[in-house]
Design a protein around this motif. Structure first.
Motif, PDB file in Angstrom:
ATOM      1  N   ASP A  93     -18.944 -16.654  23.754  1.00 57.27           N
ATOM      2  CA  ASP A  93     -18.938 -17.369  25.023  1.00 57.27           C
ATOM      3  C   ASP A  93     -17.504 -17.376  25.532  1.00 57.27           C
ATOM      4  O   ASP A  93     -16.590 -17.778  24.807  1.00 57.27           O
ATOM      5  CB  ASP A  93     -19.433 -18.806  24.842  1.00 57.27           C
ATOM      6  N   VAL A  94     -17.312 -16.909  26.767  1.00 56.89           N
ATOM      7  CA  VAL A  94     -15.968 -16.836  27.338  1.00 56.89           C
ATOM      8  C   VAL A  94     -15.930 -17.558  28.681  1.00 56.89           C
ATOM      9  O   VAL A  94     -16.928 -17.644  29.388  1.00 56.89           O
ATOM     10  CB  VAL A  94     -15.492 -15.374  27.524  1.00 56.89           C
ATOM     11  N   ARG A  95     -14.756 -18.088  28.986  1.00 55.00           N
ATOM     12  CA  ARG A  95     -14.498 -18.656  30.307  1.00 55.00           C
ATOM     13  C   ARG A  95     -13.450 -17.765  30.956  1.00 55.00           C
ATOM     14  O   ARG A  95     -12.348 -17.603  30.436  1.00 55.00           O
ATOM     15  CB  ARG A  95     -13.991 -20.093  30.209  1.00 55.00           C
ATOM     16  N   LYS A  96     -13.814 -17.171  32.073  1.00 53.95           N
ATOM     17  CA  LYS A  96     -12.933 -16.212  32.740  1.00 53.95           C
ATOM     18  C   LYS A  96     -12.420 -16.807  34.042  1.00 53.95           C
ATOM     19  O   LYS A  96     -13.188 -17.330  34.846  1.00 53.95           O
ATOM     20  CB  LYS A  96     -13.708 -14.924  33.010  1.00 53.95           C
ATOM     21  N   THR A  97     -11.095 -16.724  34.214  1.00 57.67           N
ATOM     22  CA  THR A  97     -10.465 -17.143  35.462  1.00 57.67           C
ATOM     23  C   THR A  97      -9.902 -15.891  36.135  1.00 57.67           C
ATOM     24  O   THR A  97     -10.201 -14.781  35.719  1.00 57.67           O
ATOM     25  CB  THR A  97      -9.350 -18.174  35.192  1.00 57.67           C
ATOM     26  N   LEU A  98      -9.090 -16.063  37.137  1.00 51.48           N
ATOM     27  CA  LEU A  98      -8.535 -14.900  37.844  1.00 51.48           C
ATOM     28  C   LEU A  98      -7.674 -14.025  36.931  1.00 51.48           C
ATOM     29  O   LEU A  98      -7.742 -12.805  36.987  1.00 51.48           O
ATOM     30  CB  LEU A  98      -7.698 -15.357  39.044  1.00 51.48           C
ATOM     31  N   MET A  99      -6.860 -14.657  36.071  1.00 53.76           N
ATOM     32  CA  MET A  99      -5.935 -13.891  35.241  1.00 53.76           C
ATOM     33  C   MET A  99      -6.185 -14.011  33.737  1.00 53.76           C
ATOM     34  O   MET A  99      -5.624 -13.246  32.969  1.00 53.76           O
ATOM     35  CB  MET A  99      -4.491 -14.343  35.514  1.00 53.76           C
ATOM     36  N   GLU A 101      -8.785 -14.942  30.159  1.00 48.20           N
ATOM     37  CA  GLU A 101     -10.106 -15.009  29.553  1.00 48.20           C
ATOM     38  C   GLU A 101      -9.981 -15.805  28.261  1.00 48.20           C
ATOM     39  O   GLU A 101      -9.281 -15.409  27.341  1.00 48.20           O
ATOM     40  CB  GLU A 101     -10.636 -13.601  29.259  1.00 48.20           C
ATOM     41  N   HIS A 102     -10.659 -16.938  28.189  1.00 51.23           N
ATOM     42  CA  HIS A 102     -10.600 -17.830  27.027  1.00 51.23           C
ATOM     43  C   HIS A 102     -11.895 -17.695  26.235  1.00 51.23           C
ATOM     44  O   HIS A 102     -12.981 -17.813  26.796  1.00 51.23           O
ATOM     45  CB  HIS A 102     -10.433 -19.283  27.459  1.00 51.23           C
ATOM     46  N   VAL A 103     -11.789 -17.485  24.933  1.00 52.85           N
ATOM     47  CA  VAL A 103     -12.960 -17.444  24.065  1.00 52.85           C
ATOM     48  C   VAL A 103     -13.305 -18.876  23.682  1.00 52.85           C
ATOM     49  O   VAL A 103     -12.496 -19.577  23.075  1.00 52.85           O
ATOM     50  CB  VAL A 103     -12.706 -16.584  22.808  1.00 52.85           C
ATOM     51  N   LEU A 104     -14.507 -19.306  24.041  1.00 48.15           N
ATOM     52  CA  LEU A 104     -14.935 -20.671  23.750  1.00 48.15           C
ATOM     53  C   LEU A 104     -15.616 -20.769  22.389  1.00 48.15           C
ATOM     54  O   LEU A 104     -15.389 -21.718  21.642  1.00 48.15           O
ATOM     55  CB  LEU A 104     -15.892 -21.165  24.839  1.00 48.15           C
ATOM     56  N   ALA A 105     -16.471 -19.788  22.080  1.00 47.21           N
ATOM     57  CA  ALA A 105     -17.190 -19.803  20.806  1.00 47.21           C
ATOM     58  C   ALA A 105     -17.645 -18.393  20.488  1.00 47.21           C
ATOM     59  O   ALA A 105     -17.846 -17.580  21.386  1.00 47.21           O
ATOM     60  CB  ALA A 105     -18.397 -20.734  20.871  1.00 47.21           C
ATOM     61  N   VAL A 106     -17.806 -18.110  19.201  1.00 49.31           N
ATOM     62  CA  VAL A 106     -18.309 -16.810  18.745  1.00 49.31           C
ATOM     63  C   VAL A 106     -19.536 -17.077  17.888  1.00 49.31           C
ATOM     64  O   VAL A 106     -19.505 -17.914  16.991  1.00 49.31           O
ATOM     65  CB  VAL A 106     -17.240 -16.038  17.938  1.00 49.31           C
ATOM     66  N   HIS A 107     -20.618 -16.360  18.192  1.00 53.18           N
ATOM     67  CA  HIS A 107     -21.873 -16.553  17.477  1.00 53.18           C
ATOM     68  C   HIS A 107     -22.237 -15.260  16.764  1.00 53.18           C
ATOM     69  O   HIS A 107     -22.314 -14.210  17.387  1.00 53.18           O
ATOM     70  CB  HIS A 107     -23.007 -16.910  18.435  1.00 53.18           C
TER      71      HIS A 107
END
Length: 159
Positions: A93-99, A101-107
């Motif tokens: 699960d990632v949260r992507k902004t303009l610049m 990309e943050h990984v929130l969780a890995v399944h």
């Protein structure tokens, strides 16, 4: 002249501060973000050796099993002698902004246990059990498996 230099430095400083505020706002998602699930593969290597000689064993195939999944991994080509590469499907699960990309969780999967059977015609087929969270935490670690030669009852013809 001094006034012009001062105005230029003030404008440059203001521009740099605004740019830093923009980057920080984007990093924290204040300017908007999108959350999505991305499919990704993790790869790990397994060193295969003969139990009697300790020599590497080539041409080993793998078959992976998980709860409700008969073929849970892939086997890309390995260029190292005696090393099997195993590829495991994961989701993150990632949260992507303009610049950013943050990984929130890995399944990994619903079942954290992965069973791998190592197959070679001259050896027994051992089944090793791996924990998917451990594989995901350290995919670069070289794991080892020792294959025991198959005992055959073939009788050599008399000369």
């Amino acid at each position: 002249m001094k006034r012009t230099v001062f105005r230029l430095m003030l404008a440059a400083s203001t521009l740099i501060i605004l740019l830093l505020i923009f980057v920080a706002a984007d990093y924290y998602g204040i300017l908007g973000s999108e959350e999505k699930t991305v499919t990704e593969f993790i790869e790990f290597n397994v060193q295969i050796s003969d139990k009697l000689t300790g020599q590497p064993v080539n041409d080993v195939k793998v078959r992976c099993f998980q709860l409700e999944t008969k073929n849970a991994c892939g086997q890309p080509t390995s260029r190292q002698p005696g090393v099997v590469r195993v590829q495991l499907l994961t989701h993150k699960d990632v949260r992507k902004t303009l610049m950013f990309e943050h990984v929130l969780a890995v399944h990994g999967a619903s079942n954290p246990e992965l069973k791998i059977m190592f197959i070679h015609p001259d050896y027994l087929k051992p089944v090793e059990i791996y924990q998917i969270p451990e594989l995901m935490a350290d995919p670069d670690k070289l794991r080892t498996v020792v294959l025991e030669p198959r005992v055959t009852d073939e009788v050599m013809p008399d000369e």
